[in-house]
Design a protein around this motif. Structure first.
Motif, PDB file in Angstrom:
ATOM      1  N   PHE A  52       5.332 -15.905  -2.790  1.00 16.95           N
ATOM      2  CA  PHE A  52       6.135 -15.944  -1.559  1.00 16.95           C
ATOM      3  C   PHE A  52       5.765 -17.136  -0.681  1.00 16.95           C
ATOM      4  CE2 PHE A  52       6.702 -11.057  -0.982  1.00 16.95           C
ATOM      5  CZ  PHE A  52       7.480 -11.044  -2.108  1.00 16.95           C
ATOM      6  N   ARG A  53       4.444 -17.272  -0.446  1.00 16.94           N
ATOM      7  CA  ARG A  53       3.909 -18.229   0.530  1.00 16.94           C
ATOM      8  C   ARG A  53       4.429 -17.920   1.941  1.00 16.94           C
ATOM      9  NH1 ARG A  53       5.745 -22.976   0.280  1.00 16.94           N
ATOM     10  NH2 ARG A  53       7.416 -22.683  -1.235  1.00 16.94           N
ATOM     11  N   PHE A  54       4.639 -16.664   2.266  1.00 16.00           N
ATOM     12  CA  PHE A  54       5.131 -16.330   3.605  1.00 16.00           C
ATOM     13  C   PHE A  54       3.966 -16.161   4.574  1.00 16.00           C
ATOM     14  CE2 PHE A  54       8.964 -14.517   1.333  1.00 16.00           C
ATOM     15  CZ  PHE A  54       9.767 -15.575   1.685  1.00 16.00           C
ATOM     16  N   GLU A  55       4.206 -16.526   5.813  1.00 18.31           N
ATOM     17  CA  GLU A  55       3.201 -16.370   6.872  1.00 18.31           C
ATOM     18  C   GLU A  55       3.720 -15.399   7.928  1.00 18.31           C
ATOM     19  OE1 GLU A  55       1.821 -20.125   8.525  1.00 18.31           O
ATOM     20  OE2 GLU A  55       2.557 -21.045   6.684  1.00 18.31           O
ATOM     21  N   PRO A  56       2.884 -14.675   8.662  1.00 20.04           N
ATOM     22  CA  PRO A  56       1.440 -14.544   8.458  1.00 20.04           C
ATOM     23  C   PRO A  56       1.145 -13.890   7.108  1.00 20.04           C
ATOM     24  CG  PRO A  56       2.185 -13.379  10.448  1.00 20.04           C
ATOM     25  CD  PRO A  56       3.389 -13.883   9.774  1.00 20.04           C
ATOM     26  N   ALA A  57       0.089 -14.384   6.436  1.00 15.86           N
ATOM     27  CA  ALA A  57      -0.249 -13.889   5.102  1.00 15.86           C
ATOM     28  C   ALA A  57      -0.639 -12.417   5.167  1.00 15.86           C
ATOM     29  CB  ALA A  57      -1.386 -14.714   4.526  1.00 15.86           C
ATOM     30  N   LEU A  58      -0.442 -11.722   4.058  1.00 19.05           N
ATOM     31  CA  LEU A  58      -0.725 -10.283   4.012  1.00 19.05           C
ATOM     32  C   LEU A  58      -1.949 -10.002   3.164  1.00 19.05           C
ATOM     33  CD1 LEU A  58       2.858  -8.806   3.553  1.00 19.05           C
ATOM     34  CD2 LEU A  58       1.320  -8.350   5.453  1.00 19.05           C
ATOM     35  N   ARG A  59      -2.809  -9.106   3.663  1.00 22.99           N
ATOM     36  CA  ARG A  59      -3.896  -8.549   2.855  1.00 22.99           C
ATOM     37  C   ARG A  59      -3.385  -7.258   2.252  1.00 22.99           C
ATOM     38  NH1 ARG A  59      -7.238  -9.115   7.117  1.00 22.99           N
ATOM     39  NH2 ARG A  59      -6.892  -6.940   7.508  1.00 22.99           N
ATOM     40  N   VAL A  60      -3.775  -6.996   1.001  1.00 20.39           N
ATOM     41  CA  VAL A  60      -3.298  -5.791   0.338  1.00 20.39           C
ATOM     42  C   VAL A  60      -4.392  -4.734   0.344  1.00 20.39           C
ATOM     43  CG1 VAL A  60      -2.474  -4.832  -1.830  1.00 20.39           C
ATOM     44  CG2 VAL A  60      -1.741  -7.106  -1.132  1.00 20.39           C
ATOM     45  N   ALA A  61      -4.071  -3.543   0.834  1.00 21.04           N
ATOM     46  CA  ALA A  61      -5.001  -2.413   0.776  1.00 21.04           C
ATOM     47  C   ALA A  61      -4.345  -1.326  -0.073  1.00 21.04           C
ATOM     48  CB  ALA A  61      -5.309  -1.913   2.180  1.00 21.04           C
ATOM     49  N   ILE A  62      -5.009  -0.952  -1.162  1.00 18.93           N
ATOM     50  CA  ILE A  62      -4.407   0.021  -2.071  1.00 18.93           C
ATOM     51  C   ILE A  62      -5.121   1.355  -1.949  1.00 18.93           C
ATOM     52  CG2 ILE A  62      -3.998   0.596  -4.491  1.00 18.93           C
ATOM     53  CD1 ILE A  62      -3.548  -2.314  -5.017  1.00 18.93           C
ATOM     54  N   ARG A  63      -4.353   2.400  -1.816  1.00 17.70           N
ATOM     55  CA  ARG A  63      -4.916   3.752  -1.749  1.00 17.70           C
ATOM     56  C   ARG A  63      -4.241   4.594  -2.824  1.00 17.70           C
ATOM     57  NH1 ARG A  63      -3.944   7.774   2.115  1.00 17.70           N
ATOM     58  NH2 ARG A  63      -2.448   6.375   3.077  1.00 17.70           N
ATOM     59  N   ALA A 108      -6.150   0.497 -10.038  1.00 16.26           N
ATOM     60  CA  ALA A 108      -5.863  -0.114  -8.736  1.00 16.26           C
ATOM     61  C   ALA A 108      -6.020  -1.631  -8.783  1.00 16.26           C
ATOM     62  CB  ALA A 108      -6.774   0.480  -7.668  1.00 16.26           C
ATOM     63  N   GLU A 109      -7.006  -2.100  -9.555  1.00 20.06           N
ATOM     64  CA  GLU A 109      -7.256  -3.546  -9.612  1.00 20.06           C
ATOM     65  C   GLU A 109      -6.082  -4.292 -10.238  1.00 20.06           C
ATOM     66  OE1 GLU A 109      -9.257  -5.666  -8.122  1.00 20.06           O
ATOM     67  OE2 GLU A 109      -9.768  -3.791  -7.130  1.00 20.06           O
ATOM     68  N   LEU A 110      -5.496  -3.653 -11.268  1.00 19.48           N
ATOM     69  CA  LEU A 110      -4.328  -4.246 -11.946  1.00 19.48           C
ATOM     70  C   LEU A 110      -3.176  -4.392 -10.952  1.00 19.48           C
ATOM     71  CD1 LEU A 110      -3.529  -4.957 -14.987  1.00 19.48           C
ATOM     72  CD2 LEU A 110      -2.256  -2.805 -14.922  1.00 19.48           C
ATOM     73  N   ILE A 111      -2.969  -3.336 -10.165  1.00 14.69           N
ATOM     74  CA  ILE A 111      -1.890  -3.357  -9.167  1.00 14.69           C
ATOM     75  C   ILE A 111      -2.181  -4.427  -8.129  1.00 14.69           C
ATOM     76  CG2 ILE A 111      -0.736  -2.005  -7.390  1.00 14.69           C
ATOM     77  CD1 ILE A 111      -1.440   0.462  -9.067  1.00 14.69           C
ATOM     78  N   ARG A 112      -3.468  -4.476  -7.711  1.00 14.20           N
ATOM     79  CA  ARG A 112      -3.825  -5.452  -6.690  1.00 14.20           C
ATOM     80  C   ARG A 112      -3.522  -6.879  -7.160  1.00 14.20           C
ATOM     81  NH1 ARG A 112      -7.168  -4.966  -2.599  1.00 14.20           N
ATOM     82  NH2 ARG A 112      -8.127  -3.132  -3.499  1.00 14.20           N
TER      83      ARG A 112
END
Lengths: 192, 210
Positions: free
Chosen positions: A172-183, A158-162
């Protein structure tokens, strides 16, 4: 108007619904009612027979509403209340259309969240070396939920993917910024 | 990015919602509160008579009608016109000219254009969509021009494949805008919109190359 203000205006207009259709439907209904009411009054003034109900009967009709079957009155009232809540929701809601943006000096860029989700899914599948169909990305306002179904017997890092996804978002530098949650699903699948 | 009156639309939605909520609540109350029903039927007749009195109090000459009927027709016509104006204002803001340069009498050097220059949006559309098409992730694109506060903005809308990197497409498109500005010799603000449509869902070619 400075270019930057022009861009922030464009971003706001692209990322929020203008509510055109939502307001057009009640306005058209209202126009039809007004057209009918105006026609009835004109017919009354010309002493012609009414289309549906003469204006002189409107007040007594409204007064007699309490004589109606309470069930029908209740159903009509409930429908009206539901429609009213929908209209209020449309009027007061944010109406976001699910977009990210970035503003450079040459151009403002607006990206649909579905495109972002697609590219994150591809990055995740490449980083984990699994099929793209085994990754599902759901994008909320500030989070990207990545659901991974690993191939049976092959563990997924999961850490590698994150870190791969963070690198992608960083670019990207796109806003609003995204947090990644991996399941990572505990039950694997047969690799296609 | 059109010029729909968004604030007005929302205000109207709230007004319609409140009016409908009041009517619906009144109907529900009449249906389920027996006391209110009797109160309504006891007083309704008096109100109807009051309205009739008011209508008779303002007669329209010898016709036997009331002036109020005429006023009601005028109000209907006025509201219908306002409604049609509102509906007609929902789009707009598009322009056909990307660039307008007035004739410049001080530029007398040889080779300088003597007249004014008008650049049609189709020129920008042809140049930019053609160039964008070279990007493998781009399925389709179109360019329109919008005018606000006397500034013309280019709007470049592209539909991309589902596996496209939006960052890359954005970089490509931004560079194209810079090239366009350099070619035209004017800084035109540009808005780049990257979408995925039904077409991109049908034409994804993902994960087949290992």
């Amino acid at each position: 108007m400075t270019t930057h203000r022009l861009y922030t205006r464009a971003v706001r207009r692209e990322s929020h619904s203008p509510r055109t259709l939502a307001v057009a439907i009640p306005v058209i209904v209202l126009l039809l009612v007004l057209l009918w009411a105006g026609a009835e009054i004109v017919l009354e003034l010309l002493r012609q027979p009414a289309l549906l109900a003469a204006p002189t009967d409107w007040t007594s009709g409204l007064a007699g509403i309490s004589e109606l079957d309470p069930v029908w009155l209740g159903v009509a009232g409930a429908v009206a209340v539901i429609l009213a809540l929908v209209l209020l929701g449309l009027g007061l809601g944010a109406g976001r259309t699910g977009k990210r943006h970035r503003i450079d000096e040459a151009a403002a860029v607006i990206v649909d969240d579905r495109v972002v989700a697609g590219s994150l899914a591809l990055s995740a599948s490449r980083a984990a070396d699994i099929d793209r169909g085994q990754v599902r990305v759901t994008i909320g306002r500030s989070t990207a939920d990545v659901e991974i179904t690993p191939t049976s017997g092959v563990p997924v890092d999961a850490e590698l993917i994150r870190s791969a996804l963070m690198a992608e978002l960083e670019r990207f530098r796109f806003e609003p910024a995204l947090r990644v949650a991996i399941r990572v699903n505990t039950k694997g699948t047969v690799s296609p | 990015m059109n010029h729909a009156p968004r604030g007005l639309n929302r205000v109207l939605l709230v007004i319609f919602g409140l009016v409908l909520l009041a009517a619906g609540a009144a109907a529900l109350a009449l249906a389920f509160v027996p006391d209110l029903r009797t109160l309504w039927s006891d007083n309704a007749g008096g109100v109807v008579d009051g309205v009739d009195e008011a209508l008779k109090a303002a007669p329209l000459g010898e016709t036997g009608h009331s002036v109020w009927l005429l006023a009601a027709v005028a109000a209907c016509v006025l509201l219908i016109i306002l409604g049609l104006v509102l509906l007609s204002r929902q789009g707009g803001g598009r322009t056909k000219q990307v660039l307008r340069q007035k004739p410049n009498p001080s530029r007398t050097a040889a080779g300088a254009p003597a007249g004014g220059i008008v650049l049609d949006v189709s020129a920008a559309n042809d140049a930019l969509t053609e160039a964008l098409q070279a990007h493998p992730a781009v399925l389709a694109s179109s360019v329109t021009a919008h005018e606000h506060a006397r500034t013309v903005t280019l709007r470049i809308a592209t539909t991309v494949r589902t596996d496209a990197s939006p960052g890359q497409v954005a970089d490509t498109a931004t560079n194209l805008v810079r090239s366009w500005n350099a070619a035209v010799g004017a800084e035109t603000p540009a808005v780049i919109v990257i979408n995925s449509g039904l077409r991109s869902a049908l034409s994804s070619n993902t994960g087949r190359v290992r």
